[in-house]
Structure formats: C-alpha cells, structure tokens
Design a protein around this motif. Sequence first.
Motif, PDB file in Angstrom:
ATOM      1  N   ALA A  21     111.781 -13.512   9.982  1.00  0.00           N
ATOM      2  CA  ALA A  21     111.612 -12.576  11.104  1.00  0.00           C
ATOM      3  C   ALA A  21     111.091 -11.234  10.615  1.00  0.00           C
ATOM      4  O   ALA A  21     110.340 -10.555  11.321  1.00  0.00           O
ATOM      5  N   MET A  22     111.472 -10.856   9.403  1.00  0.00           N
ATOM      6  CA  MET A  22     111.027  -9.561   8.872  1.00  0.00           C
ATOM      7  C   MET A  22     109.532  -9.544   8.522  1.00  0.00           C
ATOM      8  O   MET A  22     108.967  -8.484   8.299  1.00  0.00           O
ATOM      9  N   GLN A  23     108.895 -10.706   8.524  1.00  0.00           N
ATOM     10  CA  GLN A  23     107.436 -10.717   8.439  1.00  0.00           C
ATOM     11  C   GLN A  23     106.851 -10.114   9.715  1.00  0.00           C
ATOM     12  O   GLN A  23     105.776  -9.527   9.695  1.00  0.00           O
ATOM     13  N   ARG A  24     107.579 -10.266  10.830  1.00  0.00           N
ATOM     14  CA  ARG A  24     107.160  -9.669  12.098  1.00  0.00           C
ATOM     15  C   ARG A  24     107.596  -8.218  12.201  1.00  0.00           C
ATOM     16  O   ARG A  24     106.880  -7.381  12.740  1.00  0.00           O
ATOM     17  N   THR A  25     108.811  -7.913  11.745  1.00  0.00           N
ATOM     18  CA  THR A  25     109.341  -6.564  11.943  1.00  0.00           C
ATOM     19  C   THR A  25     108.856  -5.572  10.892  1.00  0.00           C
ATOM     20  O   THR A  25     108.678  -4.396  11.179  1.00  0.00           O
ATOM     21  N   ILE A  98     114.372 -13.301  27.524  1.00  0.00           N
ATOM     22  CA  ILE A  98     114.625 -12.316  26.480  1.00  0.00           C
ATOM     23  C   ILE A  98     113.863 -12.648  25.205  1.00  0.00           C
ATOM     24  O   ILE A  98     113.347 -11.773  24.517  1.00  0.00           O
ATOM     25  N   VAL A  99     113.736 -13.940  24.900  1.00  0.00           N
ATOM     26  CA  VAL A  99     112.964 -14.346  23.724  1.00  0.00           C
ATOM     27  C   VAL A  99     111.484 -14.022  23.925  1.00  0.00           C
ATOM     28  O   VAL A  99     110.813 -13.526  23.021  1.00  0.00           O
ATOM     29  N   ALA A 100     110.967 -14.289  25.116  1.00  0.00           N
ATOM     30  CA  ALA A 100     109.560 -13.986  25.398  1.00  0.00           C
ATOM     31  C   ALA A 100     109.280 -12.496  25.263  1.00  0.00           C
ATOM     32  O   ALA A 100     108.264 -12.092  24.686  1.00  0.00           O
ATOM     33  N   ASP A 101     110.180 -11.663  25.762  1.00  0.00           N
ATOM     34  CA  ASP A 101     109.990 -10.212  25.689  1.00  0.00           C
ATOM     35  C   ASP A 101     109.974  -9.706  24.248  1.00  0.00           C
ATOM     36  O   ASP A 101     109.311  -8.718  23.948  1.00  0.00           O
ATOM     37  N   TRP A 102     110.719 -10.383  23.357  1.00  0.00           N
ATOM     38  CA  TRP A 102     110.862  -9.909  21.975  1.00  0.00           C
ATOM     39  C   TRP A 102     110.019 -10.671  20.967  1.00  0.00           C
ATOM     40  O   TRP A 102     110.129 -10.406  19.770  1.00  0.00           O
ATOM     41  N   SER A 103     109.210 -11.619  21.419  1.00  0.00           N
ATOM     42  CA  SER A 103     108.421 -12.386  20.451  1.00  0.00           C
ATOM     43  C   SER A 103     106.950 -12.470  20.859  1.00  0.00           C
ATOM     44  O   SER A 103     106.249 -13.396  20.477  1.00  0.00           O
ATOM     45  N   GLN A 104     106.496 -11.495  21.611  1.00  0.00           N
ATOM     46  CA  GLN A 104     105.098 -11.495  22.031  1.00  0.00           C
ATOM     47  C   GLN A 104     104.177 -11.296  20.830  1.00  0.00           C
ATOM     48  O   GLN A 104     104.486 -10.540  19.916  1.00  0.00           O
ATOM     49  N   CYS A 105     103.051 -11.981  20.847  1.00  0.00           N
ATOM     50  CA  CYS A 105     102.026 -11.810  19.820  1.00  0.00           C
ATOM     51  C   CYS A 105     100.736 -11.348  20.495  1.00  0.00           C
ATOM     52  O   CYS A 105     100.257 -12.003  21.411  1.00  0.00           O
ATOM     53  N   ASP A 106     100.193 -10.239  20.044  1.00  0.00           N
ATOM     54  CA  ASP A 106      98.910  -9.751  20.542  1.00  0.00           C
ATOM     55  C   ASP A 106      97.857 -10.045  19.476  1.00  0.00           C
ATOM     56  O   ASP A 106      97.733  -9.335  18.481  1.00  0.00           O
ATOM     57  N   ARG A 107      97.122 -11.131  19.667  1.00  0.00           N
ATOM     58  CA  ARG A 107      96.178 -11.582  18.652  1.00  0.00           C
ATOM     59  C   ARG A 107      95.021 -10.608  18.434  1.00  0.00           C
ATOM     60  O   ARG A 107      94.339 -10.674  17.416  1.00  0.00           O
ATOM     61  N   SER A 108      94.807  -9.698  19.356  1.00  0.00           N
ATOM     62  CA  SER A 108      93.719  -8.730  19.181  1.00  0.00           C
ATOM     63  C   SER A 108      94.063  -7.670  18.140  1.00  0.00           C
ATOM     64  O   SER A 108      93.198  -6.933  17.691  1.00  0.00           O
ATOM     65  N   LYS A 109      95.336  -7.605  17.732  1.00  0.00           N
ATOM     66  CA  LYS A 109      95.761  -6.559  16.795  1.00  0.00           C
ATOM     67  C   LYS A 109      95.540  -6.922  15.336  1.00  0.00           C
ATOM     68  O   LYS A 109      95.644  -6.069  14.471  1.00  0.00           O
ATOM     69  N   ALA A 117     102.904  -8.341  16.124  1.00  0.00           N
ATOM     70  CA  ALA A 117     104.233  -8.450  16.725  1.00  0.00           C
ATOM     71  C   ALA A 117     104.889  -7.159  17.189  1.00  0.00           C
ATOM     72  O   ALA A 117     105.982  -7.201  17.725  1.00  0.00           O
ATOM     73  N   ASP A 118     104.282  -6.018  16.975  1.00  0.00           N
ATOM     74  CA  ASP A 118     104.878  -4.748  17.406  1.00  0.00           C
ATOM     75  C   ASP A 118     106.265  -4.503  16.827  1.00  0.00           C
ATOM     76  O   ASP A 118     107.109  -3.852  17.436  1.00  0.00           O
ATOM     77  N   VAL A 144     111.718 -17.021  15.635  1.00  0.00           N
ATOM     78  CA  VAL A 144     110.753 -17.392  16.665  1.00  0.00           C
ATOM     79  C   VAL A 144     109.399 -16.790  16.309  1.00  0.00           C
ATOM     80  O   VAL A 144     109.287 -15.601  16.012  1.00  0.00           O
ATOM     81  N   LYS A 145     108.394 -17.640  16.331  1.00  0.00           N
ATOM     82  CA  LYS A 145     107.026 -17.155  16.126  1.00  0.00           C
ATOM     83  C   LYS A 145     106.490 -16.575  17.425  1.00  0.00           C
ATOM     84  O   LYS A 145     105.961 -15.471  17.465  1.00  0.00           O
ATOM     85  N   GLU A 146     106.632 -17.351  18.501  1.00  0.00           N
ATOM     86  CA  GLU A 146     106.187 -16.881  19.814  1.00  0.00           C
ATOM     87  C   GLU A 146     106.700 -17.817  20.899  1.00  0.00           C
ATOM     88  O   GLU A 146     107.105 -18.937  20.623  1.00  0.00           O
ATOM     89  N   PHE A 147     106.663 -17.308  22.111  1.00  0.00           N
ATOM     90  CA  PHE A 147     106.919 -18.141  23.282  1.00  0.00           C
ATOM     91  C   PHE A 147     105.605 -18.233  24.035  1.00  0.00           C
ATOM     92  O   PHE A 147     105.090 -17.221  24.523  1.00  0.00           O
ATOM     93  N   SER A 148     105.048 -19.428  24.106  1.00  0.00           N
ATOM     94  CA  SER A 148     103.704 -19.601  24.666  1.00  0.00           C
ATOM     95  C   SER A 148     103.702 -19.688  26.185  1.00  0.00           C
ATOM     96  O   SER A 148     102.652 -19.699  26.801  1.00  0.00           O
ATOM     97  N   GLY A 149     104.875 -19.772  26.787  1.00  0.00           N
ATOM     98  CA  GLY A 149     104.970 -20.018  28.220  1.00  0.00           C
ATOM     99  C   GLY A 149     105.390 -21.451  28.487  1.00  0.00           C
ATOM    100  O   GLY A 149     106.050 -21.750  29.476  1.00  0.00           O
ATOM    101  N   ASN A 150     105.011 -22.337  27.574  1.00  0.00           N
ATOM    102  CA  ASN A 150     105.393 -23.741  27.693  1.00  0.00           C
ATOM    103  C   ASN A 150     106.375 -24.177  26.612  1.00  0.00           C
ATOM    104  O   ASN A 150     107.074 -25.163  26.781  1.00  0.00           O
ATOM    105  N   GLU A 151     106.387 -23.444  25.494  1.00  0.00           N
ATOM    106  CA  GLU A 151     107.283 -23.840  24.412  1.00  0.00           C
ATOM    107  C   GLU A 151     107.635 -22.654  23.529  1.00  0.00           C
ATOM    108  O   GLU A 151     106.876 -21.685  23.433  1.00  0.00           O
ATOM    109  N   LEU A 152     108.803 -22.757  22.899  1.00  0.00           N
ATOM    110  CA  LEU A 152     109.201 -21.820  21.861  1.00  0.00           C
ATOM    111  C   LEU A 152     108.649 -22.346  20.552  1.00  0.00           C
ATOM    112  O   LEU A 152     108.896 -23.504  20.196  1.00  0.00           O
ATOM    113  N   ARG A 153     107.933 -21.508  19.819  1.00  0.00           N
ATOM    114  CA  ARG A 153     107.379 -21.902  18.524  1.00  0.00           C
ATOM    115  C   ARG A 153     108.105 -21.141  17.432  1.00  0.00           C
ATOM    116  O   ARG A 153     108.353 -19.939  17.564  1.00  0.00           O
TER     117      ARG A 153
END
Length: 199
Positions: A21-25, A98-109, A117-118, A144-153
């Motif tokens: 997770a600290m790779q994201r944080t 709550i997982v979706a709110d905290w695991s968003q990925c903005d690929r444009s960044k 991951a902000d 968690v890598k991301e929540f795609s809307g259909n699955e937790l990755r």
Amino acid sequence: MEAFFQGKLDNFCALYAVLNAMQRTHGINHWSARKLFHAGLVGLSRDEQSWKNIVWNDTDYISEVRSFIEIINAEGTSLQYTHPFPDGKAGIEDVLKIVADWSQCDRSKGDTLWEMADGKAVVLQFKRFLPFRGAPLISHWTAVKEFSGNELRFIDSSLEKTATYALPRNGFCTCEDELKEGCLFLIDPATIYLLEAGD
C-alpha cells in the motif's frame, strides 16, 4: 519439485499488504520496504505472546497492522490510518464505496501507483472458503490496487498459482452468515484500513 518462495512458509502477509500500500501512499522502493519490514519484525517480536500468535497464524492481524503502522511512524515515515469499521458491521455497498473513494487511480498522472494514487491506499483481509467447510481455506491480507466499478483489484505479494488478484463486486460477502455455495469469499469490514501519507 517446486521451490519454496517468499511467503510460502510465513504468515507476514499483513505486513506485506501495508508495504505494498505504501507504493501508493509514499512511492517506496524495494530497499525502503525491506528496512521497514525488518523494523516491523523486530518491533512485533518484543511481545512474546503476540509474536507467537503471528508466527503460528493465531490472530486476525487487525491489531498487528495498527502496531506495524506505529512502528513505521517511529522509523520516521509518516503514515496515517483510519479504521472505518472497527466493529465489523458494514454491508457490501458500504465497503465498496469507502474502498472506491480511497483507491482511485488517475492514469493521466503517470505510470506508477504513487503517481496515480494521490497518496491514499486501502489494506484489507479476505478469506476464501470451500463449500460446506467451516474454516477458511485461505486468510490473506492484501492492498487494493483499484476498484474498477465491477471488481476490486489487488496488489498482491503472493506467487501462488491460485492466488486471488481480484474479486467481482458480487463475488464476496461481509459476514459469515452470508456465505453460500456461490459466494465463498468474505471481506470482514473490521480488517479495512485506509492509509495516507502524513504531513
């Protein structure tokens, strides 16, 4: 003959989940993760009974994750956490929101999880059951890598051929009473930690 690999013989997936997770944080690298992992092992081993519980997998690791975060902070890396469902009472939609709110990925960044991951991440434990069996086949902590809307990755440290890297939104439950033949994965909301880089 198949060689043993890291993680095959130990019960430290909760520590790996926090470090992944600290790779994201924090965007930590291999060497920083190794240093924190070693500090965590030394720190957690100071309480003999707790250490035995960890080594023998006789704990849910909820308090050990909190202790590891405290060790990380003592090592000079500021990692803040929120434990949103300490009583374990939350439905699937509560968990997904709550997982979706905290695991968003903005690929444009950028290309790395750190860039996308902000500075926020989620760790949790899932359990996999077999039909008509009481105890779980697998109890595994992951980030968690991301929540795609259909699955937790998941970002996973397991090299098992049967490792679980994603769960569909309708493929898990949040309490053991909901387990059934078609839904054999459980995410206990009490295991969810929301992490972010501190000031």
